[in-house]
Design a protein around this motif. Structure first.
Motif, PDB file in Angstrom:
ATOM      1  N   ALA A   1       0.829  -1.207   0.000  1.00 35.50           N
ATOM      2  CA  ALA A   1       0.000   0.000   0.000  1.00 35.50           C
ATOM      3  C   ALA A   1       0.866   1.261   0.000  1.00 35.50           C
ATOM      4  O   ALA A   1       0.585   2.227  -0.716  1.00 35.50           O
ATOM      5  CB  ALA A   1      -0.926  -0.012   1.212  1.00 35.50           C
TER       6      ALA A   1
ATOM      7  N   ARG B   1      -8.231  -5.265   3.044  1.00 40.19           N
ATOM      8  CA  ARG B   1      -8.995  -4.717   1.926  1.00 40.19           C
ATOM      9  C   ARG B   1      -9.663  -5.874   1.175  1.00 40.19           C
ATOM     10  O   ARG B   1      -9.254  -7.027   1.315  1.00 40.19           O
ATOM     11  CB  ARG B   1      -8.092  -3.951   0.948  1.00 40.19           C
TER      12      ARG B   1
ATOM     13  N   GLU C   1     -11.103  -6.177  -4.749  1.00 42.33           N
ATOM     14  CA  GLU C   1     -11.159  -5.067  -5.689  1.00 42.33           C
ATOM     15  C   GLU C   1     -10.056  -4.041  -5.418  1.00 42.33           C
ATOM     16  O   GLU C   1      -9.555  -3.392  -6.339  1.00 42.33           O
ATOM     17  CB  GLU C   1     -12.532  -4.389  -5.628  1.00 42.33           C
ATOM     18  N   TYR C   2      -9.688  -3.879  -4.156  1.00 42.23           N
ATOM     19  CA  TYR C   2      -8.623  -2.935  -3.819  1.00 42.23           C
ATOM     20  C   TYR C   2      -7.331  -3.309  -4.533  1.00 42.23           C
ATOM     21  O   TYR C   2      -6.656  -2.449  -5.130  1.00 42.23           O
ATOM     22  CB  TYR C   2      -8.400  -2.908  -2.309  1.00 42.23           C
TER      23      TYR C   2
ATOM     24  N   ARG D   1      -7.555  -2.637  -8.214  1.00 38.14           N
ATOM     25  CA  ARG D   1      -7.588  -1.204  -8.479  1.00 38.14           C
ATOM     26  C   ARG D   1      -6.209  -0.567  -8.333  1.00 38.14           C
ATOM     27  O   ARG D   1      -5.833   0.334  -9.100  1.00 38.14           O
ATOM     28  CB  ARG D   1      -8.586  -0.541  -7.524  1.00 38.14           C
ATOM     29  N   GLU D   2      -5.434  -1.043  -7.352  1.00 39.39           N
ATOM     30  CA  GLU D   2      -4.116  -0.476  -7.097  1.00 39.39           C
ATOM     31  C   GLU D   2      -3.021  -1.133  -7.926  1.00 39.39           C
ATOM     32  O   GLU D   2      -1.844  -0.753  -7.827  1.00 39.39           O
ATOM     33  CB  GLU D   2      -3.770  -0.595  -5.604  1.00 39.39           C
TER      34      GLU D   2
END
Length: 414
Positions: free
Chosen positions: A20, A64, A67-68, A71-72
């Motif tokens: 992250a 998370r 989808e996180y 998406r990242e």
């Protein structure tokens, strides 16, 4: 998009936070996050409390959703292990036969439960490390009966408190003279042991286990020849760092993967962070910290270095533990004998313990059931101002006054 790739081995607090943080630092290369557990990256602290008590759903402990990661642009490979590191060609070899190339490798392998050093038959006990382990313990709590916890550290005490509140007959067997002997002062340990006993937990100190015999019930035999029957046995005698991958890669290991203050191993293309990392400081001392805050802060430090903004890791460690009605918060780290002074009284609902080393420097403060006081102690620690332990322990010296003085004082590590 850059052709660089960061590969992160381990998707616990440190590994997830590193992935992250890389994106937050605008890293444009590929990121691959690997973990042997076939579950979305998850938080471990709730496993010993709300998760086994079934008051917290499994999706609530995930960092998370899927989808996180999509998406990242974080490639998540779970249920697969890293088995070797080819340092010459900068590649990680996986248990499924795949190979992942890296520009930089981050080892966030964490720890594993310390094995029992005594004979124990197959199925005689459980450990708590993964959601699968926690689901098994939750089933035991639902079934009721007698729970015997081997080890009086944070995990053992937290599970004991949770089980006692569910109505189980709970016994904690601890080899040392106090609970959480490596982590807290005698004042705090005695207070938390008394709290467990008020919940109905039987606490046996200075009691060593000689054998664990499976059966219905299982039997734990102590070194003084007592036989303790139990429907469920949890082994919680601590953890050891996961260093095998680093060892096979011929990286220095010493109760942890050895790194410098920039969290780099002897190979400049490989970092280690979190519970598995032992940081060596310029004065030659070293420290391995097992805490969520340390894992997260080290992840951010590694990500900053990878993206061209390096700094030395020197954050003050913090810890916390919820044990039934008790909330323990610690700032600093007391890894050597200390002189301990009370602020408040353990007989009350809340108090703090100021811990100082042989030179009179404050190295840690423990706060029980007093979040506001803890936050002020944290601010004092982070100011790194020279404040006498006697002043911190003096209930007649308001912490707000000491905070004001620290703001005016010269920075100097406590």
């Amino acid at each position: 998009m850059s052709t660089d790739r960061v590969v992160i081995v381990g998707a616990g607090h440190a590994g997830f936070a590193a992935a992250a943080a890389l994106r937050e630092c605008s890293y444009e290369g590929a990121i691959t996050l690997l973990d042997s557990t076939a579950a979305l990256p998850y938080q471990r602290p709730p496993l010993s409390k709300g998760f086994i008590d079934e008051t917290l759903a499994e999706d609530a402990i995930a960092f998370r959703d899927r989808e996180y990661f999509a998406r990242e642009g974080i490639e998540l490979r779970i249920g697969v292990s890293a088995v070797a590191v080819d340092r010459d060609n900068r590649a990680v070899l996986l248990s499924d036969g795949a190979r992942v190339d890296y520009t930089h490798l981050i080892l966030a392998t964490g720890t594993r439960p310390r094995p029992l050093p005594v004979p124990a038959g197959a199925g005689a006990f459980t450990v708590l490390r993964t959601p699968d382990d926690a689901r098994g313990i939750a089933a035991n709590l639902a079934a009721g009966g007698r729970l015997l916890v081997l080890g009086g550290g944070f995990i053992g005490a937290e599970v004991a408190a949770t089980a006692a509140r569910r109505g189980l007959d709970v016994t904690v067997v601890e080899a040392g003279p106090q609970l959480m002997g490596r982590a807290v002062s005698a004042y705090t340990a005695q207070h938390l042991a008394a709290s467990l006993e008020r919940l109905g937990v039987r606490v046996l100190l200075t009691t060593r286990v000689a054998e664990v015999r499976p059966g219905a019930p299982a039997t734990v035999v102590t070194d003084d020849c007592r036989s303790l029957p139990a429907d469920h046995v949890l082994a919680a005698i601590g953890v050891v760092p996961e260093t095998e991958l680093a060892e096979r890669a011929c990286l220095p290991v010493d109760d942890g993967i050895v790194v410098d203050e920039h969290l780099l191993t002897s190979d400049p293309a490989i970092s280690a962070i979190g519970d598995c990392a032992r940081v060596v400081r310029p004065d030659g001392t070293s420290r391995r910290i097992e805490s969520v805050q340390n894992a997260t802060d080290q992840a951010r430090c590694a990500a900053a270095r990878v993206t061209g903004r390096p700094y030395r890791y020197d954050r003050v460690p913090r810890f916390w533990s919820d044990q039934g009605p008790e909330r323990l918060q610690i700032v600093g780290h007391a890894d050597r004998p200390t002189a301990d002074a009370l602020r408040g009284t353990p007989s009350g609902r809340s108090f703090s313990v100021v811990r100082s080393d042989s030179a009179g420097r404050v190295v840690a403060v423990e706060s029980v059931n007093d979040g506001r006081t803890h936050m002020m102690f944290r601010r004092l620690f982070e100011s790194r101002a020279p404040i006498a332990a006697t002043d911190l322990a003096d209930p007649d010296r308001p912490l707000t006054e000491l905070l004001t003085l620290s703001a005016m004082g010269e920075r100097n590590p406590l």
